[in-house]
Write an enzyme that holds these catalytic residues in place. Structure first.
Site, mmCIF file in Angstrom:
data_model
loop_
_atom_site.group_PDB
_atom_site.id
_atom_site.type_symbol
_atom_site.label_atom_id
_atom_site.label_comp_id
_atom_site.label_asym_id
_atom_site.label_seq_id
_atom_site.Cartn_x
_atom_site.Cartn_y
_atom_site.Cartn_z
ATOM 1 N N HIS A 28 48.601 40.138 37.693
ATOM 2 C CA HIS A 28 48.494 40.265 39.064
ATOM 3 C C HIS A 28 48.391 38.762 39.320
ATOM 4 C CE1 HIS A 28 44.405 41.248 38.930
ATOM 5 N NE2 HIS A 28 44.753 39.907 39.957
ATOM 6 N N HIS A 66 48.181 31.651 40.205
ATOM 7 C CA HIS A 66 47.476 31.816 38.392
ATOM 8 C C HIS A 66 47.705 33.305 38.313
ATOM 9 C CE1 HIS A 66 43.793 32.658 40.500
ATOM 10 N NE2 HIS A 66 43.035 32.917 39.369
HETATM 11 P P1 ATP Z 1 35.168 40.387 35.843
HETATM 12 O O1 ATP Z 1 35.182 40.495 37.133
HETATM 13 O O2 ATP Z 1 35.195 41.855 35.129
HETATM 14 O O3 ATP Z 1 35.433 39.731 35.093
HETATM 15 P P2 ATP Z 1 38.205 40.785 37.640
HETATM 16 O O4 ATP Z 1 37.418 39.239 37.710
HETATM 17 O O5 ATP Z 1 39.712 40.429 36.798
HETATM 18 O O6 ATP Z 1 37.150 41.184 36.470
HETATM 19 P P3 ATP Z 1 38.198 41.616 39.946
HETATM 20 O O7 ATP Z 1 36.325 40.403 40.072
HETATM 21 O O8 ATP Z 1 37.420 42.400 40.428
HETATM 22 O O9 ATP Z 1 37.774 41.539 38.210
HETATM 23 O O10 ATP Z 1 38.404 40.093 40.604
HETATM 24 C C1 ATP Z 1 39.400 41.553 41.103
HETATM 25 C C2 ATP Z 1 40.780 39.626 41.341
HETATM 26 O O11 ATP Z 1 40.631 39.249 42.280
HETATM 27 C C3 ATP Z 1 40.714 38.828 39.627
HETATM 28 O O12 ATP Z 1 42.574 38.304 39.847
HETATM 29 C C4 ATP Z 1 40.281 38.583 40.024
HETATM 30 O O13 ATP Z 1 40.488 36.876 39.498
HETATM 31 C C5 ATP Z 1 40.450 37.681 42.374
HETATM 32 N N1 ATP Z 1 38.425 37.391 42.081
HETATM 33 C C6 ATP Z 1 37.567 37.974 42.043
HETATM 34 N N2 ATP Z 1 36.741 37.397 42.731
HETATM 35 C C7 ATP Z 1 37.428 36.180 43.465
HETATM 36 C C8 ATP Z 1 36.561 35.793 44.026
HETATM 37 N N3 ATP Z 1 35.454 35.137 44.552
HETATM 38 N N4 ATP Z 1 37.946 34.471 44.706
HETATM 39 C C9 ATP Z 1 39.116 34.782 45.167
HETATM 40 N N5 ATP Z 1 40.031 35.601 43.783
HETATM 41 C C10 ATP Z 1 38.369 36.816 43.263
#
Ligand code: ATP
Ligand code: MG
Length: 195
Positions: free
Chosen positions: A42, A125
């Site tokens: 996504h 991205h």
């Molecule tokens: P993990 O945290 O286990 O590495 P993940 O990042 O894919 O996995 P989430 O942290 O639940 O899972 O994030 C969901 C989505 O939101 C992902 O695309 C992640 O890059 C994005 N995301 C997470 N935290 C932030 C943030 N603080 N700001 C912007 N985007 C974020």
């Protein structure tokens, strides 16, 4: 529940990218990375973090109205990059300004329902892989291998609200749609999944 708004590439774009990713995964140390499940690929529009489910109806209504205000943009995935040595991603060569506006609307929707939104600049991205905490792996060769990738363009037809649940240890989180709204037209009722 942990929530974020996103758009997802359609199956042909996923298949095309999967072909490139399978090449990149032949590079040395590829197995040391935690590769995102392609079903969950996504582009993040807004990250809401841990949100009380009572805000879901209002957030959903706002996201539906926001989606309706944006015409479906044409986007193209291209090139590669990395956030330090933490995350490897594929970038965009078309549709970025349109997605940036959609992202701003999704962020505003969160703010209006009381979610403290970070003011991070939009960065179009799609994350492909992350390094594991235990093993720092240089991501540069992987980003370089993606540099020449130019995907086929596709049209973003909907905005999704996704829920993120932690996966097993060492596995990526599981994402599931909580709502989905068409771009450029009035929403019907969203897909609603019981929490
Ligand atoms: P993990 O945290 O286990 O590495 P993940 O990042 O894919 O996995 P989430 O942290 O639940 O899972 O994030 C969901 C989505 O939101 C992902 O695309 C992640 O890059 C994005 N995301 C997470 N935290 C932030 C943030 N603080 N700001 C912007 N985007 C974020
Ligand atoms: Mg994360």
């Amino acid at each position: 529940m942990r929530l974020f708004a996103a758009v997802q590439p359609p199956p042909p774009a996923v298949a095309e990218l999967a072909g490139v990713v399978s090449e990149v995964r032949r590079l040395p140390d590829a197995d040391r990375l935690r590769w995102a499940d392609q079903q969950g690929w996504h582009l993040t529009m807004a990250f809401y973090g841990e949100v009380d489910e009572v805000v879901l109806p209002e957030l959903s209504a706002r996201l539906g109205r926001a989606a309706a205000r944006h015409q479906p943009p044409t986007v193209r995935l291209a090139g590669g990059g990395r956030f330090g040595d933490r995350a490897l991603w594929v970038g965009m060569s078309e549709g970025r300004p349109e997605l940036e506006r959609l992202a701003a609307s999704a962020t505003a929707a969160g703010r209006r329902v009381g979610i403290p939104m970070e003011g991070r600049p939009f960065h179009g991205h799609l994350t492909l892989a992350r390094t594991r905490n235990t093993a720092a792996t240089r991501l540069r060769p992987f980003a370089d291998a993606l540099a020449s990738f130019q995907g086929t363009s596709w049209v973003v037809t909907s905005l999704l609200l996704m829920r993120s649940d932690p996966g097993e240890v060492g596995q990526p989180p599981r994402y599931s749609p909580v709502g989905q709204w068409p771009l450029g037209r009035e929403p019907g009722p969203g897909v609603t999944v019981e929490p």
